[in-house]
Design a protein around this motif. Structure first.
Motif, mmCIF file in Angstrom:
data_model
loop_
_atom_site.group_PDB
_atom_site.id
_atom_site.type_symbol
_atom_site.label_atom_id
_atom_site.label_comp_id
_atom_site.label_asym_id
_atom_site.label_seq_id
_atom_site.Cartn_x
_atom_site.Cartn_y
_atom_site.Cartn_z
ATOM 1 N N ALA A 1 -6.062 -2.266 1.089
ATOM 2 C CA ALA A 1 -5.185 -2.835 2.120
ATOM 3 C C ALA A 1 -5.890 -2.840 3.474
ATOM 4 O O ALA A 1 -5.830 -3.824 4.219
ATOM 5 C CB ALA A 1 -3.879 -2.045 2.198
ATOM 6 N N ARG A 2 -6.566 -1.766 3.794
ATOM 7 C CA ARG A 2 -7.292 -1.695 5.072
ATOM 8 C C ARG A 2 -8.396 -2.750 5.125
ATOM 9 O O ARG A 2 -8.633 -3.379 6.166
ATOM 10 C CB ARG A 2 -7.880 -0.295 5.262
ATOM 11 N N ILE B 1 -0.451 -0.616 6.645
ATOM 12 C CA ILE B 1 -0.145 0.325 5.562
ATOM 13 C C ILE B 1 1.288 0.849 5.641
ATOM 14 O O ILE B 1 1.686 1.673 4.815
ATOM 15 C CB ILE B 1 -1.141 1.503 5.543
ATOM 16 N N ASN C 1 -5.315 3.910 0.485
ATOM 17 C CA ASN C 1 -4.998 2.492 0.730
ATOM 18 C C ASN C 1 -6.198 1.725 1.305
ATOM 19 O O ASN C 1 -6.068 0.946 2.253
ATOM 20 C CB ASN C 1 -3.787 2.374 1.665
ATOM 21 N N GLY D 1 -10.037 5.606 2.648
ATOM 22 C CA GLY D 1 -9.283 5.304 3.859
ATOM 23 C C GLY D 1 -10.122 5.276 5.126
ATOM 24 O O GLY D 1 -9.587 5.081 6.217
ATOM 25 N N PRO E 1 0.825 -1.211 0.000
ATOM 26 C CA PRO E 1 0.000 0.000 0.000
ATOM 27 C C PRO E 1 0.860 1.261 0.000
ATOM 28 O O PRO E 1 1.333 1.703 1.046
ATOM 29 C CB PRO E 1 -0.818 -0.136 1.283
#
Length: 296
Positions: A100-101, A107, A97, A205, A92
């Motif tokens: 990814a989260r 991250i 990101n 995010g 990420p």
């Protein structure tokens, strides 16, 4: 028990992403130090080359492809891994990101490398807008206006605060729209301020669509209903602050496939890139890709 992750991979990093250029060399060194054999590594200045490089890596039999960049980089490349035996891993290196989260991947670079080196395979869903796969979330409303116009330098150097500031600026030009979800007698029409078409809970995010999950087999369409900009701002703040009232600002629809139309026709951003216009069909592609995920 899940099969272990491959120990060899092709690394492809979008150095136009917020942290890509700065961290490419470090990412390569950390992966190799963690025991990942890099068949090849590519530092990519032109993001348009990303899909071609991923497609070539998969065609040449790479056990795993590691893509470094933001959500747009991931969305542009998952199409060429979906339905194959290649594992998709990510670093990420972008602004929000969100994907990814959603997967629970740290991250920071060290944490993401640790997942690739010591995590597990996880089979997940991808979303689709018509025939285009996406990783995390597609949106209607202010986000496409921001994604289509935000200066690259602002996004690169200020990150999420810069992105949000540009969003506030674009809000002045925004107009509510008529939204129709579904078709025929089952269709629902309403005034709307924003629409999130989600495969995962995170957008920008922030956890915005709590009911969305990458292994649910359903796409979730969440609409902020109404005509007042203040209602949209309140919906954003309520989600950012995790207030109980956040759920009262939205209306959700879910299913394997949902038709989405607007009046007027509107641009739609897919994982941060404006790639379509309404009307569209949002679908789920269940279990179509294996990703590198945390071991727990």
């Amino acid at each position: 028990m899940a099969s272990p992750l491959p120990r060899s991979a092709v690394l492809i990093v979008n150095t136009r992403s917020r942290k890509g250029e700065k961290l490419f060399r470090s990412a390569r060194e950390k992966l190799e130090h963690a025991g990942i054999t890099l068949i090849a590594s590519h530092s990519v200045r032109d993001p348009r080359r990303l899909p071609e490089l991923v497609r070539d890596a998969v065609a040449e039999g790479a056990p795993m492809v590691i893509v470094g960049g933001g959500d747009g980089s991931l969305s542009a490349t998952v199409d060429h891994v979906a339905g194959t035996d290649t594992v998709f891993a990510l670093l990420p290196l972008g602004t929000a990101n969100s994907f990814a989260r959603t997967l629970g991947i740290p991250i920071d670079l060290d944490g993401a490398v640790a997942v690739i080196a010591g995590g597990r395979r996880r089979r997940i869903d991808l979303g689709m807008i018509d025939k285009d796969y996406f990783a995390n979330c597609a949106t209607l409303g202010v986000p496409p206006l921001v994604a289509d116009t935000v200066p690259h330098g602002l996004k690169r150097w200020l990150g999420r605060p810069g992105y949000l500031a540009w969003g506030a600026w674009k809000m002045a030009r925004f107009r509510p729209f008529r939204l129709t979800i579904g078709e025929g007698a089952a269709a629902v029409t309403m005034d709307a301020l924003e629409v999130r078409i989600a495969n995962g809970p995170f957008h920008g995010g922030t956890e915005m669509v709590e009911g969305a999950d990458v292994a649910s087999g359903e796409i979730v369409v969440q609409a902020v209903e109404g005509r007042s900009r203040h209602r949209l701002i309140w919906s954003w703040l309520a989600s950012l602050l995790r207030l109980r009232s956040r759920k009262q600002t939205v209306r959700e629809f879910r299913g394997a496939s949902l038709r989405i139309a607007t009046e007027p026709r509107l641009p739609l951003s897919i994982d941060g890139e404006v790639l379509a216009r309404t009307p569209v069909t949002a679908r789920i592609a269940a279990g179509v890709i294996e990703v590198a995920a945390p071991a727990d």
